[in-house]
Scaffold this active site. Structure first.
Site, PDB file in Angstrom:
ATOM      1  N   ASP A   1       0.816  -1.224   0.000  1.00 30.21           N
ATOM      2  CA  ASP A   1       0.000   0.000   0.000  1.00 30.21           C
ATOM      3  C   ASP A   1       0.850   1.275   0.000  1.00 30.21           C
ATOM      4  O   ASP A   1       0.411   2.347   0.394  1.00 30.21           O
ATOM      5  CB  ASP A   1      -0.964   0.006   1.195  1.00 30.21           C
ATOM      6  CG  ASP A   1      -0.216  -0.112   2.508  1.00 30.21           C
ATOM      7  OD1 ASP A   1       1.025  -0.306   2.466  1.00 30.21           O
ATOM      8  OD2 ASP A   1      -0.859  -0.009   3.560  1.00 30.21           O
TER       9      ASP A   1
ATOM     10  N   HIS B   1      25.976   9.595 -17.088  1.00 29.80           N
ATOM     11  CA  HIS B   1      24.844   9.643 -16.149  1.00 29.80           C
ATOM     12  C   HIS B   1      25.085   8.755 -14.937  1.00 29.80           C
ATOM     13  O   HIS B   1      24.178   8.048 -14.487  1.00 29.80           O
ATOM     14  CB  HIS B   1      23.547   9.243 -16.862  1.00 29.80           C
ATOM     15  CG  HIS B   1      23.001  10.332 -17.744  1.00 29.80           C
ATOM     16  ND1 HIS B   1      21.942  10.162 -18.591  1.00 29.80           N
ATOM     17  CD2 HIS B   1      23.375  11.620 -17.895  1.00 29.80           C
ATOM     18  CE1 HIS B   1      21.690  11.293 -19.239  1.00 29.80           C
ATOM     19  NE2 HIS B   1      22.558  12.194 -18.829  1.00 29.80           N
TER      20      HIS B   1
ATOM     21  N   ASP C   1      25.999  16.678 -11.511  1.00 25.05           N
ATOM     22  CA  ASP C   1      24.928  17.143 -12.408  1.00 25.05           C
ATOM     23  C   ASP C   1      23.639  16.940 -11.624  1.00 25.05           C
ATOM     24  O   ASP C   1      23.172  15.806 -11.470  1.00 25.05           O
ATOM     25  CB  ASP C   1      24.948  16.313 -13.698  1.00 25.05           C
ATOM     26  CG  ASP C   1      23.903  16.764 -14.726  1.00 25.05           C
ATOM     27  OD1 ASP C   1      22.987  17.528 -14.355  1.00 25.05           O
ATOM     28  OD2 ASP C   1      24.007  16.329 -15.882  1.00 25.05           O
TER      29      ASP C   1
ATOM     30  N   ASP D   1      18.751  22.463 -14.016  1.00 26.18           N
ATOM     31  CA  ASP D   1      19.681  21.434 -14.494  1.00 26.18           C
ATOM     32  C   ASP D   1      21.076  22.063 -14.535  1.00 26.18           C
ATOM     33  O   ASP D   1      21.372  22.839 -15.455  1.00 26.18           O
ATOM     34  CB  ASP D   1      19.210  20.981 -15.887  1.00 26.18           C
ATOM     35  CG  ASP D   1      20.002  19.817 -16.434  1.00 26.18           C
ATOM     36  OD1 ASP D   1      20.861  19.272 -15.716  1.00 26.18           O
ATOM     37  OD2 ASP D   1      19.759  19.453 -17.606  1.00 26.18           O
TER      38      ASP D   1
ATOM     39  N   HIS E   1      28.066  13.845 -26.613  1.00 22.85           N
ATOM     40  CA  HIS E   1      26.652  14.216 -26.481  1.00 22.85           C
ATOM     41  C   HIS E   1      26.406  15.596 -27.082  1.00 22.85           C
ATOM     42  O   HIS E   1      27.340  16.289 -27.496  1.00 22.85           O
ATOM     43  CB  HIS E   1      26.195  14.149 -25.009  1.00 22.85           C
ATOM     44  CG  HIS E   1      26.947  15.039 -24.044  1.00 22.85           C
ATOM     45  ND1 HIS E   1      26.708  16.382 -23.924  1.00 22.85           N
ATOM     46  CD2 HIS E   1      27.922  14.751 -23.144  1.00 22.85           C
ATOM     47  CE1 HIS E   1      27.496  16.886 -22.989  1.00 22.85           C
ATOM     48  NE2 HIS E   1      28.253  15.924 -22.500  1.00 22.85           N
TER      49      HIS E   1
ATOM     50  N   HIS F   1      19.531  21.040 -24.446  1.00 28.16           N
ATOM     51  CA  HIS F   1      18.169  20.558 -24.672  1.00 28.16           C
ATOM     52  C   HIS F   1      17.210  21.599 -24.118  1.00 28.16           C
ATOM     53  O   HIS F   1      17.593  22.431 -23.298  1.00 28.16           O
ATOM     54  CB  HIS F   1      17.951  19.201 -23.988  1.00 28.16           C
ATOM     55  CG  HIS F   1      18.394  19.161 -22.552  1.00 28.16           C
ATOM     56  ND1 HIS F   1      17.602  19.594 -21.512  1.00 28.16           N
ATOM     57  CD2 HIS F   1      19.571  18.780 -21.976  1.00 28.16           C
ATOM     58  CE1 HIS F   1      18.262  19.460 -20.366  1.00 28.16           C
ATOM     59  NE2 HIS F   1      19.467  18.984 -20.614  1.00 28.16           N
TER      60      HIS F   1
ATOM     61  N   HIS G   1      14.238  17.288 -19.777  1.00 28.96           N
ATOM     62  CA  HIS G   1      14.376  17.302 -21.242  1.00 28.96           C
ATOM     63  C   HIS G   1      12.993  17.686 -21.743  1.00 28.96           C
ATOM     64  O   HIS G   1      12.132  16.836 -21.936  1.00 28.96           O
ATOM     65  CB  HIS G   1      14.817  15.940 -21.777  1.00 28.96           C
ATOM     66  CG  HIS G   1      16.216  15.582 -21.345  1.00 28.96           C
ATOM     67  ND1 HIS G   1      16.781  14.356 -21.526  1.00 28.96           N
ATOM     68  CD2 HIS G   1      17.172  16.319 -20.716  1.00 28.96           C
ATOM     69  CE1 HIS G   1      18.015  14.344 -21.043  1.00 28.96           C
ATOM     70  NE2 HIS G   1      18.272  15.523 -20.544  1.00 28.96           N
TER      71      HIS G   1
ATOM     72  N   GLU H   1      25.691  22.872 -22.176  1.00 28.03           N
ATOM     73  CA  GLU H   1      26.419  21.929 -21.348  1.00 28.03           C
ATOM     74  C   GLU H   1      27.491  21.127 -22.094  1.00 28.03           C
ATOM     75  O   GLU H   1      27.404  19.903 -22.201  1.00 28.03           O
ATOM     76  CB  GLU H   1      25.445  20.959 -20.678  1.00 28.03           C
ATOM     77  CG  GLU H   1      24.418  20.291 -21.607  1.00 28.03           C
ATOM     78  CD  GLU H   1      23.543  19.292 -20.845  1.00 28.03           C
ATOM     79  OE1 GLU H   1      24.104  18.428 -20.158  1.00 28.03           O
ATOM     80  OE2 GLU H   1      22.316  19.388 -20.945  1.00 28.03           O
TER      81      GLU H   1
ATOM     82  N   TYR I   1      35.430  14.123 -21.726  1.00 26.47           N
ATOM     83  CA  TYR I   1      35.498  12.929 -20.873  1.00 26.47           C
ATOM     84  C   TYR I   1      36.689  12.115 -21.361  1.00 26.47           C
ATOM     85  O   TYR I   1      36.646  11.531 -22.447  1.00 26.47           O
ATOM     86  CB  TYR I   1      34.191  12.136 -20.981  1.00 26.47           C
ATOM     87  CG  TYR I   1      32.986  13.046 -20.781  1.00 26.47           C
ATOM     88  CD1 TYR I   1      32.510  13.348 -19.510  1.00 26.47           C
ATOM     89  CD2 TYR I   1      32.368  13.660 -21.884  1.00 26.47           C
ATOM     90  CE1 TYR I   1      31.438  14.219 -19.337  1.00 26.47           C
ATOM     91  CE2 TYR I   1      31.298  14.526 -21.722  1.00 26.47           C
ATOM     92  CZ  TYR I   1      30.837  14.809 -20.452  1.00 26.47           C
ATOM     93  OH  TYR I   1      29.783  15.679 -20.289  1.00 26.47           O
TER      94      TYR I   1
ATOM     95  N   ARG J   1      32.101  18.509 -17.215  1.00 23.04           N
ATOM     96  CA  ARG J   1      30.948  19.092 -17.915  1.00 23.04           C
ATOM     97  C   ARG J   1      30.597  20.364 -17.162  1.00 23.04           C
ATOM     98  O   ARG J   1      30.664  20.390 -15.921  1.00 23.04           O
ATOM     99  CB  ARG J   1      29.770  18.111 -17.934  1.00 23.04           C
ATOM    100  CG  ARG J   1      28.513  18.650 -18.569  1.00 23.04           C
ATOM    101  CD  ARG J   1      27.528  17.551 -19.041  1.00 23.04           C
ATOM    102  NE  ARG J   1      26.883  16.800 -17.964  1.00 23.04           N
ATOM    103  CZ  ARG J   1      27.141  15.541 -17.648  1.00 23.04           C
ATOM    104  NH1 ARG J   1      28.082  14.876 -18.310  1.00 23.04           N
ATOM    105  NH2 ARG J   1      26.491  14.923 -16.683  1.00 23.04           N
TER     106      ARG J   1
ATOM    107  N   GLU K   1      27.443  23.028 -17.054  1.00 20.09           N
ATOM    108  CA  GLU K   1      26.078  23.169 -17.570  1.00 20.09           C
ATOM    109  C   GLU K   1      25.361  24.314 -16.867  1.00 20.09           C
ATOM    110  O   GLU K   1      25.290  24.363 -15.639  1.00 20.09           O
ATOM    111  CB  GLU K   1      25.297  21.872 -17.326  1.00 20.09           C
ATOM    112  CG  GLU K   1      23.836  21.962 -17.732  1.00 20.09           C
ATOM    113  CD  GLU K   1      23.090  20.629 -17.643  1.00 20.09           C
ATOM    114  OE1 GLU K   1      23.463  19.794 -16.795  1.00 20.09           O
ATOM    115  OE2 GLU K   1      22.140  20.445 -18.421  1.00 20.09           O
TER     116      GLU K   1
HETATM  117  N1  GLY Z   1      20.853  16.026 -16.255  1.00 24.83           N
HETATM  118  C1  GLY Z   1      20.619  15.469 -17.513  1.00 24.83           C
HETATM  119  C2  GLY Z   1      21.106  16.374 -18.549  1.00 24.83           C
HETATM  120  O1  GLY Z   1      21.935  17.216 -18.281  1.00 24.83           O
HETATM  121  O2  GLY Z   1      20.674  16.350 -19.664  1.00 24.83           O
HETATM  122 MN    MN Z   2      21.038  18.940 -19.183  1.00 25.32          MN
HETATM  123 MN    MN Z   3      22.310  18.012 -16.358  1.00 24.00          MN
END
Ligand code: GLY
Ligand code: MN
Ligand code: MN
Length: 468
Positions: A65, A270, A287, A298, A378, A382, A389, A407, A411, A428, A430
């Site tokens: 539950d 990730h 991140d 983000d 990448h 986005h 996203h 971002e 790597y 990275r 961002e």
């Molecule tokens: N945190 C996922 C991205 O940066 O797209």
């Molecule tokens: Mn992102």
């Molecule tokens: Mn991110």
């Protein structure tokens, strides 16, 4: 003490219960969005009446539950501001764009509210959420079948969930059964997601304010993480610092699972915070972003666990920072969504050539062959909004009010042809950018990106609880 005038707030203070979302609802902002949706749909409908059906979602069982925390459908919340599960928005739209909106929601229930918390209930929902009517979910079927009558088109999420498809089929059958009485049932389906995505792509002022607040909270959380980081702590201890700061400042949730990636993990795009113990000499890539009142932030920052960049870490970091700046400079109205990415890739590529991490070649050759993808695999951003996203067509040129992330990263994994000082350097950077009339504004710079400023911040004391 004076009682608040709004009976809903009075009831909350009587019960000493928190609001389901931290702000009072902005009924008029949501009504304005429904006006725009109705106008768009009416324009595209060639003079036929339509009906919109949008569901908030249901609670999902975790085990027995015990349910996962409820998160409303983004489209439903965008159009209503109503935060409860088991609710429907019905919009009946005339060919001229006039619309009548009904919210269907759970009834008040003293027994359930003792266990699960206060419900708004249909009696208060109409005024509070600027609806024309509100009815109990117990009358869902009859209310929807009534709304389907003499409409040509149903606008609802298509092929999203088997249960919703089955519900719609049942309601359509009930509407068709009335055909002999001279009532026409809808004969066309249109995807609500696509229509709402066009609106959600350009944020209104209420959304931009909320997103700036979410961004500021996440930036503070990253500052705390920088202060708290030291050798010997596990990645999950830093995740705890981030979560504490998100919640302490009123965010309801994370916008996505926090990535806290140290040493070799910094090269896993990730990597979710785990039990690895961080060591001096490691890079730490975080991140993480909170969700506030339905809106995501983000942010990524990358910094040395020791508090001092090595020369190789700094060299790689400065390339990513320059690439990010080039992408920021390329973010302005009228350009393609890919413009910031293309700008960032040029700088990253030239940097890799200068560091001799790419075999001797010209910039054009490295761009042409895609050799840089070994270190940068990448895209540079986005759409960002209610979803991390976010929805929206990526073929649309940038325009004021759009929000996107910027971002870039590098790597560098261990390999024979790479000098050891660069091994396991994952970086990275961002930030979240709001496109304005002339360029863009970064709303996440409450946490520094300059490597000297990061080193200084890391010297500050972390004043939270004991972490080890
Ligand atoms: N945190 C996922 C991205 O940066 O797209
Ligand atoms: Mn992102
Ligand atoms: Mn991110």
């Amino acid at each position: 003490m004076n009682k608040p005038a709004d009976p809903f707030l009075a009831r909350l203070s009587d019960h000493d219960k928190p609001l389901p979302v931290s702000d009072p609802p902005h009924g008029n902002a949501h009504r304005g969005r429904r006006d725009r949706l109705a106008a768009d749909l009416a324009k595209a409908s060639s003079g036929e009446p339509l009906v919109v059906l949008s569901f908030s979602g249901r609670e999902i069982s975790r085990n027995r539950d015990n349910t996962f925390p409820f998160r409303f459908s983004s489209d439903f919340f965008y159009l209503t501001g109503f935060p409860e599960p088991e609710a429907w928005l019905i919009m009946e739209i005339d060919p001229d764009g006039r619309h009548r909106d009904t919210l269907v929601c759970r009834p008040r229930d003293d027994e359930r509210e003792i266990w699960d918390g206060i419900r708004v209930g249909p009696e208060l929902a109409s005024a509070r959420y600027a609806m024309d009517a509100s009815v109990s979910i117990e009358r869902l079927q009859e209310t929807i079948v009534q709304a389907l009558k003499n409409k040509s088109t149903v606008v609802t999420p298509l092929a999203s969930e088997p249960e919703l498809d089955a519900d719609l089929r049942r309601w359509m059958e009930a509407a068709r059964a009335q055909a002999r009485g001279g009532i026409q049932a809808p004969s066309r389906l249109l995807d609500l997601g696509e229509a709402v995505a066009r609106l959600r792509l350009i944020k209104d002022s209420h959304e931009l304010q909320t997103m700036s607040r979410a961004a500021a909270i996440s930036a503070q959380a990253h500052c705390q993480a920088m202060r708290a980081t030291r050798s010997g702590l596990a990645e999950f201890a830093i995740e705890a610092v981030l979560l504490a700061e998100f919640r302490r400042r009123g965010a309801q949730s994370v916008a996505y699972g926090s990535i806290v990636a140290s040493g070799p993990h910094s090269c896993i795009l990730h990597h979710r915070a785990g039990d690895r113990l961080m060591r001096d000499g490691d890079m730490l890539l975080i991140d993480a972003g909170c969700e506030l009142d339905g809106y995501a932030s983000d942010i990524t920052r990358s910094f040395p666990v020791s508090g001092r960049f090595t020369s190789q870490q700094r060299a790689a970091y400065e390339i990513v920072l320059a690439a990010q700046q080039a992408a920021v400079d390329a973010t302005r109205p009228g350009v393609a969504f890919t413009a910031p990415h293309d700008a960032a890739v040029r700088v990253l590529c030239q940097g890799l050539i200068d560091l001799q991490l790419l075999p001797d070649q010209s910039l054009d050759a490295a761009l042409e062959t895609g050799a840089y993808k070994r270190f940068y695999m990448h895209r540079t951003g986005h759409w960002l909004g209610m979803d991390v996203h976010d929805v929206g067509d990526y073929r649309t040129p940038l325009a004021p009010g759009m929000v996107l992330t910027i971002e870039p990263g590098l790597y560098i994994r261990p390999a024979q042809d790479i000098p050891e000082g660069f091994w396991n350097v994952g970086i990275r950077i961002e930030d979240d950018a709001v496109v304005n009339q002339t360029g863009c504004e970064l709303i996440t710079r409450g946490v520094p990106v300059d490597p000297d400023e990061i080193e200084t911040l890391m010297q500050e004391d972390w004043n939270g609880c004991t972490l080890d």
